[in-house]
Design a protein around this motif. Structure first.
Motif, mmCIF file in Angstrom:
data_model
loop_
_atom_site.group_PDB
_atom_site.id
_atom_site.type_symbol
_atom_site.label_atom_id
_atom_site.label_comp_id
_atom_site.label_asym_id
_atom_site.label_seq_id
_atom_site.Cartn_x
_atom_site.Cartn_y
_atom_site.Cartn_z
ATOM 1 N N UNK A 108 19.821 -3.870 5.294
ATOM 2 C CA UNK A 108 21.103 -4.326 4.666
ATOM 3 C C UNK A 108 22.186 -4.824 5.592
ATOM 4 N N UNK A 109 22.249 -4.142 6.738
ATOM 5 C CA UNK A 109 23.395 -4.372 7.919
ATOM 6 C C UNK A 109 22.960 -5.601 8.673
ATOM 7 N N UNK A 110 21.899 -5.345 9.348
ATOM 8 C CA UNK A 110 21.332 -6.184 10.369
ATOM 9 C C UNK A 110 19.998 -6.552 10.440
ATOM 10 N N UNK A 111 19.844 -7.062 9.052
ATOM 11 C CA UNK A 111 18.517 -7.721 8.663
ATOM 12 C C UNK A 111 17.998 -8.778 9.857
ATOM 13 N N UNK A 112 18.860 -9.409 9.946
ATOM 14 C CA UNK A 112 18.597 -10.819 11.038
ATOM 15 C C UNK A 112 18.265 -10.350 12.520
ATOM 16 N N UNK A 113 18.739 -8.941 12.645
ATOM 17 C CA UNK A 113 18.218 -8.794 14.032
ATOM 18 C C UNK A 113 16.840 -8.012 14.227
ATOM 19 N N UNK A 114 16.089 -7.817 13.075
ATOM 20 C CA UNK A 114 14.820 -7.175 12.965
ATOM 21 C C UNK A 114 13.747 -8.246 13.155
ATOM 22 N N UNK A 115 12.777 -7.676 13.495
ATOM 23 C CA UNK A 115 11.337 -8.480 13.437
ATOM 24 C C UNK A 115 10.369 -7.773 12.942
ATOM 25 N N UNK A 116 9.955 -8.025 11.578
ATOM 26 C CA UNK A 116 9.114 -7.263 10.847
ATOM 27 C C UNK A 116 7.588 -7.348 11.206
ATOM 28 N N UNK A 117 7.198 -6.307 11.704
ATOM 29 C CA UNK A 117 5.608 -6.221 11.774
ATOM 30 C C UNK A 117 4.882 -6.445 10.606
ATOM 31 N N UNK A 118 5.352 -5.989 9.406
ATOM 32 C CA UNK A 118 4.721 -6.443 8.028
ATOM 33 C C UNK A 118 4.565 -7.601 7.779
ATOM 34 N N UNK A 119 5.878 -8.298 8.129
ATOM 35 C CA UNK A 119 5.526 -9.613 7.634
ATOM 36 C C UNK A 119 4.588 -10.595 8.844
ATOM 37 N N UNK A 120 4.569 -10.117 9.959
ATOM 38 C CA UNK A 120 3.724 -10.817 10.774
ATOM 39 C C UNK A 120 2.016 -10.383 10.515
ATOM 40 N N UNK A 121 2.033 -9.055 10.044
ATOM 41 C CA UNK A 121 0.936 -8.530 9.445
ATOM 42 C C UNK A 121 0.256 -9.592 8.322
ATOM 43 N N UNK A 122 1.274 -9.924 7.591
ATOM 44 C CA UNK A 122 1.067 -10.858 6.274
ATOM 45 C C UNK A 122 0.339 -12.037 6.838
ATOM 46 N N UNK A 123 1.266 -12.594 7.874
ATOM 47 C CA UNK A 123 0.702 -13.839 8.360
ATOM 48 C C UNK A 123 -0.630 -13.635 8.936
ATOM 49 N N UNK A 124 -1.165 -12.817 9.657
ATOM 50 C CA UNK A 124 -2.335 -12.539 10.215
ATOM 51 C C UNK A 124 -3.557 -12.241 9.232
ATOM 52 N N UNK A 125 -3.168 -11.613 8.046
ATOM 53 C CA UNK A 125 -3.965 -11.388 7.146
ATOM 54 C C UNK A 125 -4.421 -12.700 6.334
ATOM 55 N N UNK A 126 -3.401 -13.777 6.066
ATOM 56 C CA UNK A 126 -3.993 -14.960 5.329
ATOM 57 C C UNK A 126 -4.759 -15.884 6.516
ATOM 58 N N UNK A 127 -4.375 -15.788 7.888
ATOM 59 C CA UNK A 127 -5.088 -16.092 8.652
ATOM 60 C C UNK A 127 -6.419 -15.673 8.850
ATOM 61 N N UNK A 128 -6.686 -14.712 9.046
ATOM 62 C CA UNK A 128 -7.912 -13.847 8.961
ATOM 63 C C UNK A 128 -8.782 -14.248 7.639
#
Length: 384
Positions: free
Chosen positions: A201-221
């Motif tokens: 909620x406070x620093x969302x833009x500072x994060x790098x979501x491992x789940x989002x990255x994994x979602x990209x890789x799931x689609x790729x795989x």
């Protein structure tokens, strides 16, 4: 001298009793004491019924492996089976051995204690009828196939290297007993993704979501799946994150790969092992590799099936067919080393399921098929 099928049909009730004995000694893959109890019983039965010899191969972690030897000759045929099951101790109380109509039920009866009984009786019948195939048969019965054969693979491969032919007593496909002339190879990988945690909620833009990255890789795989060439890639388990209000710093996935040929493994593995992150600032570690090579349908495998088909038609009155399966067995390990014919176990259904069963009338027929194959292949030394 006499006819194998006629003799084995006369032994059907005794075969069923032996099968009941094996089913009623539970043998979960990870229960060494129970597994070894069944191994000891099988060793006793093998010695008594076949007149061969039996070596117990010690194993500190899993059940001891069994290596039976039968016959004499200048070349070797390998019979391959496993006695461990996917069922946990106590399953027999919920799902006891029983006969209902033309079917026999019980945990492990189809996958693959029925195959062990058929193998023992095939050798027993050859001995009883004084049929000498002029070869040595090694009957290898392992204890850890259902968990990937971690301790038996080396033993299996060593015996395959010394063998002209390998006959695998895993169950056939479908209720008409199709033999398996091809099995897909299996790759198993784990992806570990690292990102950057942040308050969502406070620093969302500072994060790098491992789940989002994994979602990209799931689609790729998943896009690597190609049904036209028999390749499938499946992300089967995913985990990640700590709380709903935290950008996930870690995530991981387990990936299953199935391919028809080693050449396809050679193509697809670099596409997985060299994955590049889609989100800047995340990292991906890839662990794993080939679990089992493919059992490819070579010309030699085709000849083995054709021999089995002719035996079925002329001597057994059955029409055998061949299939490819995406499932794996220890036959995958032997296939690159010696021609391998799989699916010679009992006809039935329900592997790893509560309705697991075998068709009683087919037990002596399949045992006779194996006996005839040993007889014929024993006289056909593989060209060097």
């Amino acid at each position: 001298m006499g006819d194998l099928l006629e003799y084995l049909k006369s032994q059907q009730n005794e075969m069923l009793k032996m099968l009941q004995t094996l089913v009623e000694i539970e043998s979960p893959s990870l229960e060494k004491e129970m597994n070894d109890l069944l191994g000891k019983k099988i060793a006793e039965i093998f010695l008594s019924f076949t007149g061969g010899t039996m070596e117990i191969i010690p194993n500190q972690t899993y059940g001891n492996h069994l290596r039976g030897r039968w016959g004499q000759g200048d070349h070797q045929i390998l019979l391959l089976a496993h006695r461990d099951t996917v069922w946990q101790s106590g399953e027999l109380q919920r799902n006891p051995f029983r006969i209902e109509g033309d079917k026999a039920y019980g945990p492990g009866i189809f996958d693959m204690k029925g195959g062990i009984v058929q193998g023992i009786y095939a050798l027993h019948s050859l001995r009883h009828l004084q049929i000498n195939p002029n070869c040595q048969v090694v009957f290898l019965i392992t204890s850890d196939e259902e968990i990937g054969s971690p301790s038996s693979r080396k033993i299996i491969e060593e015996e395959a290297k010394k063998s002209d032919y390998v006959l695998v007593l895993e169950p056939p496909m479908y209720d008409y007993g199709a033999l398996k002339t091809a099995r897909k190879g299996v790759g198993m990988y784990k992806l570990k993704v690292t990102g950057q945690a942040a308050h969502s909620g406070i620093d969302h833009q500072k994060g790098k979501s491992a789940i989002e990255e994994l979602a990209h890789q799931t689609l790729y795989l998943h896009k690597l799946t190609d049904y036209t060439i028999g390749t499938t890639v499946n992300v089967g388990i995913v985990n990640g994150g700590t709380r709903g209000n935290v950008v996930a710093a870690e995530a991981e996935a387990e990936v299953d790969i199935r391919v028809r040929t080693q050449a396809e493994f050679d193509r697809i593995i670099p596409l997985i092992e060299n994955i590049v992150p889609a989100i800047e600032g995340t990292r991906i570690e890839v662990e794993g590799g080939i679990n089992r090579p493919p059992l490819e349908r070579t010309k030699e495998v085709g000849k083995m099936f054709e021999l089995a088909r002719k035996i079925g038609k002329k001597k057994l009155g059955i029409d055998l067919v061949e299939v490819e399966t995406g499932g794996a067995s220890d036959g995958n390990f032997t296939a690159p080393l010696a021609p391998t014919l799989d699916g010679l176990g009992p006809v039935g259904d329900g592997a790893h399921a509560v309705h697991e069963h075998v068709l009683i009338q087919d037990i002596p027929v399949r045992s006779a098929l194996l006996g005839y194959l040993i007889e014929e292949l024993g006289r056909q030394k593989r060209p060097s």
